[in-house]
Design a protein around this motif. Sequence first.
Motif, PDB file in Angstrom:
ATOM      1  N   ASN A  55      26.954   5.349 -51.094  1.00 56.91           N
ATOM      2  CA  ASN A  55      27.738   4.544 -51.953  1.00 56.91           C
ATOM      3  C   ASN A  55      28.222   3.208 -51.113  1.00 56.91           C
ATOM      4  N   TRP A  56      27.262   2.371 -51.369  1.00 59.08           N
ATOM      5  CA  TRP A  56      27.105   1.114 -50.606  1.00 59.08           C
ATOM      6  C   TRP A  56      27.758  -0.339 -51.044  1.00 59.08           C
ATOM      7  N   PHE A  57      28.045  -0.966 -50.109  1.00 60.52           N
ATOM      8  CA  PHE A  57      28.646  -2.196 -50.503  1.00 60.52           C
ATOM      9  C   PHE A  57      28.035  -3.722 -49.840  1.00 60.52           C
ATOM     10  N   CYS A  58      28.180  -4.666 -50.450  1.00 63.32           N
ATOM     11  CA  CYS A  58      27.502  -5.650 -50.122  1.00 63.32           C
ATOM     12  C   CYS A  58      28.163  -7.141 -50.850  1.00 63.32           C
ATOM     13  N   LYS A  59      27.817  -8.287 -50.199  1.00 65.87           N
ATOM     14  CA  LYS A  59      28.314  -9.410 -50.769  1.00 65.87           C
ATOM     15  C   LYS A  59      27.276 -10.415 -51.182  1.00 65.87           C
ATOM     16  N   VAL A  60      27.669 -11.286 -52.191  1.00 63.11           N
ATOM     17  CA  VAL A  60      26.590 -12.094 -52.432  1.00 63.11           C
ATOM     18  C   VAL A  60      26.539 -13.301 -51.423  1.00 63.11           C
ATOM     19  N   SER A  61      25.547 -13.390 -50.675  1.00 62.15           N
ATOM     20  CA  SER A  61      25.469 -14.425 -49.639  1.00 62.15           C
ATOM     21  C   SER A  61      24.765 -15.750 -50.260  1.00 62.15           C
ATOM     22  N   LYS A  62      23.995 -15.631 -51.215  1.00 62.89           N
ATOM     23  CA  LYS A  62      23.563 -16.770 -51.949  1.00 62.89           C
ATOM     24  C   LYS A  62      23.031 -16.717 -53.419  1.00 62.89           C
ATOM     25  N   VAL A  63      23.319 -17.433 -54.291  1.00 61.89           N
ATOM     26  CA  VAL A  63      23.201 -17.316 -55.558  1.00 61.89           C
ATOM     27  C   VAL A  63      22.955 -18.766 -56.061  1.00 61.89           C
ATOM     28  N   LYS A  64      21.870 -18.862 -57.021  1.00 64.82           N
ATOM     29  CA  LYS A  64      21.398 -20.142 -57.620  1.00 64.82           C
ATOM     30  C   LYS A  64      21.076 -19.557 -59.035  1.00 64.82           C
ATOM     31  N   LEU A  71      21.986 -10.678 -51.435  1.00 61.59           N
ATOM     32  CA  LEU A  71      23.146  -9.710 -51.230  1.00 61.59           C
ATOM     33  C   LEU A  71      23.058  -9.591 -49.580  1.00 61.59           C
ATOM     34  N   LYS A  72      24.271  -9.831 -48.694  1.00 63.56           N
ATOM     35  CA  LYS A  72      24.242  -9.183 -47.540  1.00 63.56           C
ATOM     36  C   LYS A  72      24.994  -8.003 -47.440  1.00 63.56           C
ATOM     37  N   MET A  73      24.337  -6.842 -46.795  1.00 63.28           N
ATOM     38  CA  MET A  73      24.987  -5.705 -46.707  1.00 63.28           C
ATOM     39  C   MET A  73      26.395  -5.560 -45.797  1.00 63.28           C
ATOM     40  N   THR A  74      27.439  -5.110 -46.232  1.00 63.44           N
ATOM     41  CA  THR A  74      28.591  -4.805 -45.557  1.00 63.44           C
ATOM     42  C   THR A  74      29.045  -3.352 -45.156  1.00 63.44           C
ATOM     43  N   ASP A  75      28.742  -2.606 -45.969  1.00 67.72           N
ATOM     44  CA  ASP A  75      29.163  -1.183 -45.624  1.00 67.72           C
ATOM     45  C   ASP A  75      28.026  -0.192 -46.384  1.00 67.72           C
ATOM     46  N   SER A  76      27.072   0.096 -45.329  1.00 70.10           N
ATOM     47  CA  SER A  76      25.999   0.929 -45.665  1.00 70.10           C
ATOM     48  C   SER A  76      25.630   1.955 -44.307  1.00 70.10           C
ATOM     49  N   ASP A  77      24.500   2.165 -44.403  1.00 69.69           N
ATOM     50  CA  ASP A  77      23.943   2.998 -43.199  1.00 69.69           C
ATOM     51  C   ASP A  77      23.589   1.928 -42.053  1.00 69.69           C
ATOM     52  N   THR A  83      21.546  -6.136 -42.324  1.00 72.93           N
ATOM     53  CA  THR A  83      20.279  -6.849 -43.118  1.00 72.93           C
ATOM     54  C   THR A  83      20.951  -7.404 -44.499  1.00 72.93           C
ATOM     55  N   THR A  84      20.060  -8.294 -44.971  1.00 73.16           N
ATOM     56  CA  THR A  84      20.259  -9.159 -46.114  1.00 73.16           C
ATOM     57  C   THR A  84      18.993  -9.196 -46.986  1.00 73.16           C
ATOM     58  N   PHE A  85      19.130  -8.901 -48.380  1.00 75.04           N
ATOM     59  CA  PHE A  85      18.022  -8.720 -49.197  1.00 75.04           C
ATOM     60  C   PHE A  85      18.076  -9.761 -50.335  1.00 75.04           C
ATOM     61  N   GLY A  86      17.007 -10.199 -50.908  1.00 76.55           N
ATOM     62  CA  GLY A  86      17.106 -11.127 -51.969  1.00 76.55           C
ATOM     63  C   GLY A  86      15.955 -11.397 -52.425  1.00 76.55           C
TER      64      GLY A  86
END
Length: 142
Positions: A55-64, A71-77, A83-86
């Motif tokens: 049950n993971w959390f992340c924040k939007v780090s870039k959006v257009k 998304l930048k991970m904030t609470d995961s393994d 990491t950041t994925f997008g």
Amino acid sequence: MSFNIYHNFQIKTAPKEVFNAISQPKHLDNWWTLKSSGKPELNSEYNLNFTDTYNWFCKVSKVKENESFYLKMTDSDKDWNPTTFGFDLEPNINGAMVKFSHINWPENNDHFKHSSFCWAMLLSGLKNYLEKSIVIPFKDRN
């Protein structure tokens, strides 16, 4: 040193449809998560729920809109946390070129390699979801 995953592929639909599928929880749940929440706005928190254990959390780090979503991970393994994925979307005559990245992995370990494989499978599911309206049941997604 960090390690990165990259996958580029074509989807035969408009970038707007791809953007919605990668950023809106109602669509994420059809090709990736069990259930998710969040809004495609800078610094908005997303909850990516796969199971009670994942049950993971992340924040939007870039959006257009219709062009990019990260998304930048904030609470995961421990492997995913730094990491950041997008996605970057480029319109073309056939729909959209999707350029996916998942960057800043701390190690080139088995989890990194497994995640790269899983992303390829999930991104194929995203393509089939958008092009053919196929929703693979969550329990059958690898």
